[in-house]
Design a protein around this motif. Sequence first.
Motif, mmCIF file in Angstrom:
data_model
loop_
_atom_site.group_PDB
_atom_site.id
_atom_site.type_symbol
_atom_site.label_atom_id
_atom_site.label_comp_id
_atom_site.label_asym_id
_atom_site.label_seq_id
_atom_site.Cartn_x
_atom_site.Cartn_y
_atom_site.Cartn_z
ATOM 1 N N UNK A 48 44.818 32.617 42.872
ATOM 2 C CA UNK A 48 45.205 32.955 44.460
ATOM 3 C C UNK A 48 45.621 35.001 44.488
ATOM 4 N N UNK A 49 46.263 35.133 42.887
ATOM 5 C CA UNK A 49 46.809 36.138 43.378
ATOM 6 C C UNK A 49 45.160 37.779 42.959
ATOM 7 N N UNK A 50 45.935 38.876 42.640
ATOM 8 C CA UNK A 50 44.516 39.517 42.144
ATOM 9 C C UNK A 50 45.272 39.792 40.893
ATOM 10 N N UNK A 51 46.685 39.683 39.788
ATOM 11 C CA UNK A 51 47.244 39.227 39.175
ATOM 12 C C UNK A 51 46.377 37.927 38.289
ATOM 13 N N UNK A 52 46.603 37.043 39.067
ATOM 14 C CA UNK A 52 46.221 35.984 38.156
ATOM 15 C C UNK A 52 44.777 36.203 37.876
ATOM 16 N N UNK A 53 43.950 36.894 38.907
ATOM 17 C CA UNK A 53 42.804 37.355 38.848
ATOM 18 C C UNK A 53 42.834 37.978 37.494
ATOM 19 N N UNK A 54 43.396 39.057 37.139
ATOM 20 C CA UNK A 54 43.475 39.897 35.927
ATOM 21 C C UNK A 54 43.993 39.089 35.380
ATOM 22 N N UNK A 55 44.356 38.222 34.937
ATOM 23 C CA UNK A 55 44.943 37.188 33.658
ATOM 24 C C UNK A 55 43.954 36.653 33.111
ATOM 25 N N UNK A 56 43.121 36.106 34.109
ATOM 26 C CA UNK A 56 41.451 35.717 33.367
ATOM 27 C C UNK A 56 41.148 36.026 32.895
ATOM 28 N N UNK A 57 40.375 36.885 33.689
ATOM 29 C CA UNK A 57 39.215 37.924 33.128
ATOM 30 C C UNK A 57 40.137 38.732 31.909
ATOM 31 N N UNK A 58 41.416 38.609 30.931
ATOM 32 C CA UNK A 58 42.064 39.174 30.091
ATOM 33 C C UNK A 58 42.421 37.911 28.881
ATOM 34 N N UNK A 59 42.411 36.920 29.617
ATOM 35 C CA UNK A 59 42.479 35.300 28.398
ATOM 36 C C UNK A 59 40.446 35.660 28.329
ATOM 37 N N UNK A 60 39.595 35.583 29.439
ATOM 38 C CA UNK A 60 38.410 35.296 29.115
ATOM 39 C C UNK A 60 37.865 36.219 27.910
ATOM 40 N N UNK A 61 38.529 37.964 27.716
ATOM 41 C CA UNK A 61 38.085 39.163 27.841
ATOM 42 C C UNK A 61 38.734 38.486 25.492
ATOM 43 N N UNK A 62 40.001 37.948 25.989
ATOM 44 C CA UNK A 62 39.858 37.601 24.339
ATOM 45 C C UNK A 62 40.142 36.230 23.619
ATOM 46 N N UNK A 63 39.430 35.164 24.261
ATOM 47 C CA UNK A 63 38.637 33.873 24.182
ATOM 48 C C UNK A 63 37.395 34.243 23.474
ATOM 49 N N UNK A 64 36.623 34.815 24.259
ATOM 50 C CA UNK A 64 35.227 35.246 23.821
ATOM 51 C C UNK A 64 35.367 36.388 22.489
ATOM 52 N N UNK A 65 36.234 37.374 22.495
ATOM 53 C CA UNK A 65 36.525 38.276 21.596
ATOM 54 C C UNK A 65 36.859 37.186 19.894
#
Length: 193
Positions: A48-65
């Motif tokens: 819903x928010x830009x912050x939620x989208x940024x959080x999703x990107x960070x979480x996905x980066x950490x998951x893939x790493x």
Amino acid sequence: MAEATNRREQLADAAIATLASAGMRGLTHRAVDQAAGVPEGSCSYYFRTRQALLRAAVDRLAEMDSAEMAARGLPRDRPDISELADAAAELIEHWVTAGKTRMLARYELALESTRRPELRAVLVEAGGQVRRLAEDLLAAAGAPDPPGQAPVLVACVDGIVFDHLAGAGALTLSPGELRATLLALLRTFIQER
């Protein structure tokens, strides 16, 4: 439920690609929809928010790493520093080639976090996973101060990757030079047995 999870991952991956190609200013819900090839409004439905989208990107980066490091089988049981240097060199080579998009997105997020404390907190949390892994590897290799040395090792590796991809020095090391550099660095941390 699985479909929602897959869609969230798809959108997070598209956000990472958008950050790498268009930067933070180009990251919009609409741009992510387009990059993911999904109907307009999908991204804002899930994030819903830009912050939620940024959080999703960070979480996905950490998951893939984490998945990538686990798949590479970093030596865990009393590794010698040559094994660690080889594994780290292989990881860096991957990050500056096939993983370049992820690394560029991470740099965009890191810069944005200097202005957004809530994003900084998420990045610090995600980065803690990598620092703990480095600490475990240094401890297994016999380093005298893994908690103190792990952040320095991670910073050095980050610096090598950054300079290779975006730094003013345009660092380019051959695989052999990279391995030798990492071996010398690790020798400063670990008293060889």
